[in-house]
Design a protein around this motif. Structure first.
Motif, PDB file in Angstrom:
ATOM      1  N   PRO A 107      -2.980   1.692  -6.299  1.00 46.32           N
ATOM      2  CA  PRO A 107      -3.054   2.975  -8.012  1.00 46.32           C
ATOM      3  C   PRO A 107      -3.696   4.348  -7.799  1.00 46.32           C
ATOM      4  CG  PRO A 107      -3.354   0.150  -7.579  1.00 46.32           C
ATOM      5  CD  PRO A 107      -3.586   0.113  -6.968  1.00 46.32           C
ATOM      6  N   GLY A 108      -2.732   5.156  -8.197  1.00 47.99           N
ATOM      7  CA  GLY A 108      -3.154   6.370  -8.308  1.00 47.99           C
ATOM      8  C   GLY A 108      -2.943   7.177  -7.266  1.00 47.99           C
ATOM      9  N   SER A 109      -3.191   6.438  -5.968  1.00 49.63           N
ATOM     10  CA  SER A 109      -3.161   7.550  -4.815  1.00 49.63           C
ATOM     11  C   SER A 109      -1.421   8.323  -4.894  1.00 49.63           C
ATOM     12  CB  SER A 109      -2.507   6.503  -3.525  1.00 49.63           C
ATOM     13  OG  SER A 109      -1.565   5.357  -3.617  1.00 49.63           O
ATOM     14  N   LEU A 110      -0.371   7.685  -5.255  1.00 47.96           N
ATOM     15  CA  LEU A 110       0.724   8.559  -5.107  1.00 47.96           C
ATOM     16  C   LEU A 110       1.114   8.750  -6.712  1.00 47.96           C
ATOM     17  CD1 LEU A 110       2.461   6.276  -3.511  1.00 47.96           C
ATOM     18  CD2 LEU A 110       1.469   8.326  -2.480  1.00 47.96           C
ATOM     19  N   LEU A 111       2.094   9.894  -7.172  1.00 49.15           N
ATOM     20  CA  LEU A 111       1.989   9.982  -8.598  1.00 49.15           C
ATOM     21  C   LEU A 111       3.650  10.372  -8.451  1.00 49.15           C
ATOM     22  CD1 LEU A 111       1.060  13.398 -10.753  1.00 49.15           C
ATOM     23  CD2 LEU A 111       2.958  12.340 -11.779  1.00 49.15           C
ATOM     24  N   VAL A 112       4.083  10.109  -8.195  1.00 51.23           N
ATOM     25  CA  VAL A 112       5.577   8.967  -8.917  1.00 51.23           C
ATOM     26  C   VAL A 112       6.657   9.857  -9.759  1.00 51.23           C
ATOM     27  CG1 VAL A 112       7.589   7.566  -8.783  1.00 51.23           C
ATOM     28  CG2 VAL A 112       5.610   6.448  -7.712  1.00 51.23           C
ATOM     29  N   VAL A 113       7.538  10.247  -9.496  1.00 55.70           N
ATOM     30  CA  VAL A 113       8.613  11.855 -10.667  1.00 55.70           C
ATOM     31  C   VAL A 113       9.693  11.587 -10.395  1.00 55.70           C
ATOM     32  CG1 VAL A 113       9.040  14.329 -11.016  1.00 55.70           C
ATOM     33  CG2 VAL A 113       7.135  13.900 -10.214  1.00 55.70           C
ATOM     34  N   ASP A 114      10.430  10.889 -11.222  1.00 59.45           N
ATOM     35  CA  ASP A 114      12.002  10.477 -11.510  1.00 59.45           C
ATOM     36  C   ASP A 114      12.113  11.670 -12.328  1.00 59.45           C
ATOM     37  OD1 ASP A 114      14.372   9.816 -12.617  1.00 59.45           O
ATOM     38  OD2 ASP A 114      13.707   8.002 -13.138  1.00 59.45           O
ATOM     39  N   LEU A 141       9.732  11.188   9.353  1.00 57.16           N
ATOM     40  CA  LEU A 141       9.015  10.626   8.695  1.00 57.16           C
ATOM     41  C   LEU A 141       7.975  10.904   7.688  1.00 57.16           C
ATOM     42  CD1 LEU A 141       9.712   7.933  11.805  1.00 57.16           C
ATOM     43  CD2 LEU A 141      10.269   6.966   9.220  1.00 57.16           C
ATOM     44  N   GLN A 142       7.716  12.619   7.783  1.00 56.65           N
ATOM     45  CA  GLN A 142       6.004  12.606   7.258  1.00 56.65           C
ATOM     46  C   GLN A 142       6.546  13.155   5.744  1.00 56.65           C
ATOM     47  OE1 GLN A 142       2.826  12.793   8.608  1.00 56.65           O
ATOM     48  NE2 GLN A 142       4.118  11.708  10.623  1.00 56.65           N
ATOM     49  N   CYS A 143       7.710  12.706   5.306  1.00 53.71           N
ATOM     50  CA  CYS A 143       8.564  13.507   4.487  1.00 53.71           C
ATOM     51  C   CYS A 143       9.572  12.690   3.946  1.00 53.71           C
ATOM     52  CB  CYS A 143       9.867  14.634   4.671  1.00 53.71           C
ATOM     53  SG  CYS A 143       9.010  16.495   5.673  1.00 53.71           S
ATOM     54  N   GLU A 144       9.226  11.407   3.693  1.00 54.74           N
ATOM     55  CA  GLU A 144       9.932   9.957   3.387  1.00 54.74           C
ATOM     56  C   GLU A 144       9.188   8.835   3.267  1.00 54.74           C
ATOM     57  OE1 GLU A 144      14.786  10.437   5.553  1.00 54.74           O
ATOM     58  OE2 GLU A 144      13.327   9.017   6.163  1.00 54.74           O
ATOM     59  N   ILE A 145       8.811   7.721   2.243  1.00 55.20           N
ATOM     60  CA  ILE A 145       8.582   6.863   2.090  1.00 55.20           C
ATOM     61  C   ILE A 145       9.415   5.656   1.558  1.00 55.20           C
ATOM     62  CG2 ILE A 145       8.116   7.859  -0.692  1.00 55.20           C
ATOM     63  CD1 ILE A 145       5.324   6.367  -0.004  1.00 55.20           C
ATOM     64  N   ASP A 146       9.538   4.751   1.985  1.00 59.31           N
ATOM     65  CA  ASP A 146      10.678   3.921   0.764  1.00 59.31           C
ATOM     66  C   ASP A 146       9.450   2.852   0.233  1.00 59.31           C
ATOM     67  OD1 ASP A 146       8.945   1.381   2.431  1.00 59.31           O
ATOM     68  OD2 ASP A 146       9.894   0.837   3.842  1.00 59.31           O
ATOM     69  N   VAL A 147      10.622   2.503  -0.448  1.00 62.36           N
ATOM     70  CA  VAL A 147      10.454   1.568  -2.194  1.00 62.36           C
ATOM     71  C   VAL A 147       9.027   0.545  -2.330  1.00 62.36           C
ATOM     72  CG1 VAL A 147      12.541   2.081  -2.440  1.00 62.36           C
ATOM     73  CG2 VAL A 147      11.731  -0.255  -2.327  1.00 62.36           C
ATOM     74  N   MET A 148       9.088   0.026  -0.941  1.00 62.68           N
ATOM     75  CA  MET A 148       8.012  -1.163  -0.975  1.00 62.68           C
ATOM     76  C   MET A 148       6.920  -0.475  -0.230  1.00 62.68           C
ATOM     77  SD  MET A 148       9.467  -3.403  -2.250  1.00 62.68           S
ATOM     78  CE  MET A 148       8.089  -4.641  -1.649  1.00 62.68           C
ATOM     79  N   GLU A 149       6.856   0.373   0.080  1.00 64.50           N
ATOM     80  CA  GLU A 149       5.476   1.908   0.035  1.00 64.50           C
ATOM     81  C   GLU A 149       5.281   2.382  -0.308  1.00 64.50           C
ATOM     82  OE1 GLU A 149       3.397   4.879   3.238  1.00 64.50           O
ATOM     83  OE2 GLU A 149       5.503   4.587   3.804  1.00 64.50           O
ATOM     84  N   VAL A 150       6.447   2.412  -1.831  1.00 63.73           N
ATOM     85  CA  VAL A 150       5.221   3.347  -3.241  1.00 63.73           C
ATOM     86  C   VAL A 150       4.574   1.653  -3.520  1.00 63.73           C
ATOM     87  CG1 VAL A 150       6.117   4.496  -5.075  1.00 63.73           C
ATOM     88  CG2 VAL A 150       7.240   4.944  -2.992  1.00 63.73           C
ATOM     89  N   ALA A 151       5.626   1.051  -3.898  1.00 65.48           N
ATOM     90  CA  ALA A 151       5.177  -0.634  -4.907  1.00 65.48           C
ATOM     91  C   ALA A 151       3.800  -1.122  -3.989  1.00 65.48           C
ATOM     92  CB  ALA A 151       6.268  -1.243  -4.995  1.00 65.48           C
ATOM     93  N   GLU A 152       3.300  -0.497  -2.949  1.00 60.87           N
ATOM     94  CA  GLU A 152       2.570  -1.228  -2.562  1.00 60.87           C
ATOM     95  C   GLU A 152       1.524  -0.535  -2.640  1.00 60.87           C
ATOM     96  OE1 GLU A 152       3.898  -3.585   0.936  1.00 60.87           O
ATOM     97  OE2 GLU A 152       4.664  -5.386  -0.409  1.00 60.87           O
ATOM     98  N   SER A 153       1.410   0.752  -2.723  1.00 59.88           N
ATOM     99  CA  SER A 153       0.171   1.906  -2.299  1.00 59.88           C
ATOM    100  C   SER A 153      -0.859   1.321  -4.095  1.00 59.88           C
ATOM    101  CB  SER A 153       0.839   3.381  -2.982  1.00 59.88           C
ATOM    102  OG  SER A 153       1.382   3.445  -4.345  1.00 59.88           O
TER     103      SER A 153
END
Length: 134
Positions: A27-34, A13-25
């Motif tokens: 702004p600017g707190s995460l750097l999302v990489v495709d 769980l320290q290494c995973e995040i779900d899509v809704m947590e990313v979407a609701e984070s």
């Protein structure tokens, strides 16, 4: 070797995040990489994501991703482990990284926006995978 299941899942769980947590984070707190190939990126990607295919992470990340960033990587979906390889590449470079479980497939199935060459599109949420309503 016996593995403690609680320790395993705590670490996972320290290494995973779900899509809704990313979407609701925040702004600017995460750097999302495709981490998918160019053709997949061109087909559609998460708005504001950075595109670095997995094989190019060691060469490109130091120039594109600031040190200290909380990186979130994604690939296609649960049937693809490309983001696992990408997360490993970022971790080996010393980044704090999480793998977005479900990938862009579940981002789309949750009715979240996708950037395409034609503009940003948003599908109706799939009631089988989310309680989220757009």
């Amino acid at each position: 070797m016996t593995v403690d299941p609680a320790a395993y899942f705590r670490a996972k769980l320290q290494c995973e995040i779900d899509v809704m947590e990313v979407a609701e984070s925040e702004p600017g707190s995460l750097l999302v990489v495709d981490t998918r190939r160019r053709s997949s990126w061109d087909h559609g990607h998460i708005p504001d994501a950075v595109h670095i295919p997995t094989a190019q992470i060691p060469a490109k990340a130091p120039d594109l991703i600031p040190a200290g960033s909380q990186v979130v990587v994604y690939s296609w979906g649960p049937g693809c482990n490309g983001s696992t390889f990408a997360a490993l590449a970022f971790a080996e470079l010393g980044y704090s990284v999480k793998e977005m479980i479900g990938g862009i497939e579940y981002w789309i199935r949750n009715g979240l926006p996708v950037e395409t060459a034609a503009g940003t599109i948003q599908s109706k949420p799939d009631a089988l995978v989310t309680a989220h309503t757009a």
